[in-house]
Design an enzyme around this catalytic site. Sequence first.
Site, PDB file in Angstrom:
ATOM      1  CB  SER A   1      38.294  38.013  48.737  1.00 12.66           C
ATOM      2  OG  SER A   1      39.522  38.430  48.120  1.00 12.66           O
TER       3      SER A   1
ATOM      4  CE  LYS B   1      39.002  39.340  44.298  1.00 13.08           C
ATOM      5  NZ  LYS B   1      40.011  40.390  45.608  1.00 13.08           N
TER       6      LYS B   1
END
Length: 217
Positions: free
Chosen positions: A135, A174
């Site tokens: 990601s 993230k």
Amino acid sequence: MAKMSDTLSSRQEKILEYIRGYMRHHGIPPSIRDIVAGCGISSTSVADYNLKHLERLGFIRRHHEISRGIELVSKDGRPGPAAVPLMGQIAAGRPIPVPDSESWSAAASAEMIEVPESFIANRKDVFALKVKGTSMIDALINDGDLVVMQAVQSVDNGDMAAVWLKSEKEATLKRFFKEKGDRIRLQPANSQMAPIYADASNVAVQGRVVGVIRKLV
């Protein structure tokens, strides 16, 4: 540069190897008293004499105003590698379960990895995590890479962070954004993946990315 055996006594070679081993295992330089005990030296003054010789020949650099202020120097004069604990893995995709946030204490890890000294700089509580998932691939962090983190409890908007989701007992890597109200957006760096939204009360920042070590394929 001359061979080490041509410039150093056997005692000085032993001290240099002790410093390297101590830093790999503990992630910090040894004190002079550590060197005395670890190398079987008779006194701190004898240890200091030999450290001065190592510094004069360019094997180490000493910072006398700093406790444990010994820095290894490579043959080309640049800072040598530092060592940090490898604390396991973290997801760069969907969050993955980890035992609990306390598992990221440096004392829980026996494995140390070498990282560039620039990743440490003047930071405290630096550790590494192995990345699982893709990601963050647009931020050049791929599956199997290592992220070097500084343990912090808060980050700025846009920082890459290791975040603990309390209710789910899961962690993820993230970009962190605080939005209106009490909502947190955990944004992947992958156009094919959606962000994760969470209430601020359910989010605990565990660390900020300060460097990446990429896996070579």
